[in-house]
Design a protein around this motif. Structure first.
Motif, PDB file in Angstrom:
ATOM      1  N   GLY A  37       0.816  -1.214   0.000  1.00 19.33           N
ATOM      2  CA  GLY A  37       0.000   0.000   0.000  1.00 19.33           C
ATOM      3  C   GLY A  37       0.848   1.262   0.000  1.00 19.33           C
ATOM      4  N   THR A  38       0.201   2.391  -0.194  1.00 21.51           N
ATOM      5  CA  THR A  38       0.878   3.690  -0.143  1.00 21.51           C
ATOM      6  C   THR A  38       0.860   4.198   1.292  1.00 21.51           C
ATOM      7  N   PRO A  39       2.019   4.545   1.854  1.00 26.82           N
ATOM      8  CA  PRO A  39       2.022   4.999   3.249  1.00 26.82           C
ATOM      9  C   PRO A  39       1.322   6.348   3.390  1.00 26.82           C
ATOM     10  N   PRO A  40       0.677   6.585   4.531  1.00 21.46           N
ATOM     11  CA  PRO A  40       0.014   7.869   4.760  1.00 21.46           C
ATOM     12  C   PRO A  40       1.035   8.967   5.036  1.00 21.46           C
ATOM     13  N   GLU A  41       0.554  10.198   5.135  1.00 20.28           N
ATOM     14  CA  GLU A  41       1.438  11.277   5.571  1.00 20.28           C
ATOM     15  C   GLU A  41       1.788  11.056   7.040  1.00 20.28           C
ATOM     16  N   ASP A  42       3.001  11.439   7.411  1.00 16.99           N
ATOM     17  CA  ASP A  42       3.492  11.249   8.788  1.00 16.99           C
ATOM     18  C   ASP A  42       3.235   9.824   9.279  1.00 16.99           C
ATOM     19  N   PRO A  43       3.747   8.827   8.561  1.00 17.29           N
ATOM     20  CA  PRO A  43       3.428   7.439   8.912  1.00 17.29           C
ATOM     21  C   PRO A  43       4.161   6.965  10.161  1.00 17.29           C
ATOM     22  N   LEU A  44       3.538   6.009  10.842  1.00 16.60           N
ATOM     23  CA  LEU A  44       4.152   5.295  11.956  1.00 16.60           C
ATOM     24  C   LEU A  44       4.151   3.813  11.602  1.00 16.60           C
ATOM     25  N   LEU A  45       5.309   3.174  11.690  1.00 18.78           N
ATOM     26  CA  LEU A  45       5.388   1.721  11.561  1.00 18.78           C
ATOM     27  C   LEU A  45       5.476   1.155  12.968  1.00 18.78           C
ATOM     28  N   ILE A  46       4.581   0.238  13.295  1.00 21.03           N
ATOM     29  CA  ILE A  46       4.437  -0.205  14.680  1.00 21.03           C
ATOM     30  C   ILE A  46       4.539  -1.725  14.756  1.00 21.03           C
ATOM     31  N   TRP A  47       5.484  -2.216  15.553  1.00 19.67           N
ATOM     32  CA  TRP A  47       5.554  -3.635  15.895  1.00 19.67           C
ATOM     33  C   TRP A  47       5.165  -3.772  17.366  1.00 19.67           C
ATOM     34  N   THR A  48       4.205  -4.662  17.651  1.00 17.53           N
ATOM     35  CA  THR A  48       3.749  -4.857  19.028  1.00 17.53           C
ATOM     36  C   THR A  48       3.634  -6.343  19.347  1.00 17.53           C
ATOM     37  N   ARG A  49       3.605  -6.641  20.653  1.00 14.20           N
ATOM     38  CA  ARG A  49       3.280  -7.991  21.131  1.00 14.20           C
ATOM     39  C   ARG A  49       2.255  -7.826  22.235  1.00 14.20           C
ATOM     40  N   SER A  50       1.047  -8.316  21.983  1.00 19.70           N
ATOM     41  CA  SER A  50      -0.115  -7.953  22.798  1.00 19.70           C
ATOM     42  C   SER A  50      -0.039  -8.441  24.237  1.00 19.70           C
ATOM     43  N   ASP A  51       0.737  -9.509  24.511  1.00 27.70           N
ATOM     44  CA  ASP A  51       0.751 -10.053  25.869  1.00 27.70           C
ATOM     45  C   ASP A  51       1.742  -9.336  26.778  1.00 27.70           C
ATOM     46  N   LEU A  52       2.452  -8.345  26.245  1.00 28.85           N
ATOM     47  CA  LEU A  52       3.437  -7.626  27.049  1.00 28.85           C
ATOM     48  C   LEU A  52       2.912  -6.248  27.445  1.00 28.85           C
ATOM     49  N   SER A  53       3.442  -5.723  28.530  1.00 29.67           N
ATOM     50  CA  SER A  53       3.113  -4.362  28.958  1.00 29.67           C
ATOM     51  C   SER A  53       4.407  -3.662  29.393  1.00 29.67           C
ATOM     52  N   PRO A  54       4.817  -2.594  28.699  1.00 30.69           N
ATOM     53  CA  PRO A  54       4.207  -2.053  27.482  1.00 30.69           C
ATOM     54  C   PRO A  54       4.347  -3.028  26.312  1.00 30.69           C
ATOM     55  N   ASN A  55       3.447  -2.895  25.329  1.00 24.58           N
ATOM     56  CA  ASN A  55       3.409  -3.872  24.240  1.00 24.58           C
ATOM     57  C   ASN A  55       4.266  -3.462  23.046  1.00 24.58           C
ATOM     58  N   SER A  56       4.970  -2.326  23.136  1.00 25.58           N
ATOM     59  CA  SER A  56       5.748  -1.828  22.003  1.00 25.58           C
ATOM     60  C   SER A  56       7.042  -2.621  21.826  1.00 25.58           C
ATOM     61  N   VAL A  57       7.223  -3.167  20.627  1.00 28.15           N
ATOM     62  CA  VAL A  57       8.451  -3.884  20.279  1.00 28.15           C
ATOM     63  C   VAL A  57       9.390  -2.966  19.500  1.00 28.15           C
ATOM     64  N   HIS A  58       8.826  -2.205  18.544  1.00 23.40           N
ATOM     65  CA  HIS A  58       9.635  -1.276  17.744  1.00 23.40           C
ATOM     66  C   HIS A  58       8.699  -0.269  17.088  1.00 23.40           C
TER      67      HIS A  58
END
Length: 241
Positions: A37-58
């Motif tokens: 797809g075409t990325p939006p303006e000011d894009p964020l690429l988000i990797w998460t793992r839902s069972d963790l807190s915080p869930n942010s991986v990258h």
């Protein structure tokens, strides 16, 4: 909620899921995520793992990585291609995978308001590795590797050695890349799609064959890996039981 039109992609539901298997102790593992797809303006690429807190991986912004809210267990272990937003290759490299890294990962893109999932990856980190011993003078040795039976057409298998330098030992789809050291010495069952037995027979084993071998199965969206250590025992040496 409804997605912005520029966030809608033609990715099928089947393509959203995948399994990646790796052995603990491997240098790194790649979690694949490709977006057309075409990325939006000011894009964020988000990797998460839902069972963790915080869930942010990258988290990747247009001007680079933003890791201030990253879960500490991934600190200094994750990376993405610098040109990810330009190429649509959002794949994540995770260094030194451990057993606790196993779980469900999500790769998504956002404009800061709405978020679209591009890929779900289930990562399995296996502990331990198989060991096989072969005695000098043996006619052949089998390096075992099995996966599920009735593999889909197009499944391919690669046997490689990661050290001391990368070597292609055997490829089910293209033997032209095989290292000359293994020429005419390797064989896999021609029936591996039906049986799931992707073991490798190595003929005339020699001293330089000892070491770690990696069996990689590319099955649809899945990348399944297993590791076998071959111990070459010279005649007269005691065999460790």
């Amino acid at each position: 909620y409804t997605l912005n039109p520029h966030l809608v992609s033609s990715v099928s539901q089947h393509a959203l899921g995948g399994v990646v298997e790796v052995n603990e102790g491997t240098e790194s593992v790649l979690l694949p995520c490709i977006d057309s797809g075409t990325p939006p303006e000011d894009p964020l690429l988000i990797w998460t793992r839902s069972d963790l807190s915080p869930n942010s991986v990258h988290l990747r912004r247009e001007n680079g990585d933003d890791l201030k809210n990253q879960n500490q267990r991934f600190r200094e272990r994750t990376s993405m291609n610098p040109d990810a937003l330009d190429t649509g290759n959002f794949s994540l490299t995770l260094r030194k995978p451990e057993q606790d890294d196993g779980g469900n990962y999500s790769c998504s893109i956002s404009d800061g308001i709405e978020e679209r999932t591009v890929k779900h990856i289930h990562l399995k980190v296996k502990v331990g590795q198989q060991e096989v011993e072969v005695i000098e003078g043996s006619g052949s040795v089998v390096l075992p590797c099995r996966t599920s039976a009735d593999l889909p057409e197009g499944t391919s298998v690669e046997w490689t050695r990661p050290e001391p330098e990368f070597m292609m030992v055997h490829s089910s789809s293209n033997q032209r890349n095989q290292d000359g050291f293994y020429s005419c010495r390797t064989e896999m069952s021609k029936d591996f799609l039906r049986t799931g037995d992707v073991s490798l027979t190595l003929r005339n084993p020699r001293d330089g064959d000892g070491g770690r071998y990696v069996c990689t199965v590319h099955r649809d969206q899945d990348v399944l890996r297993d590791t076998v250590v071959l111990k070459y025992v010279q005649k007269g040496q005691s065999i460790r039981l």
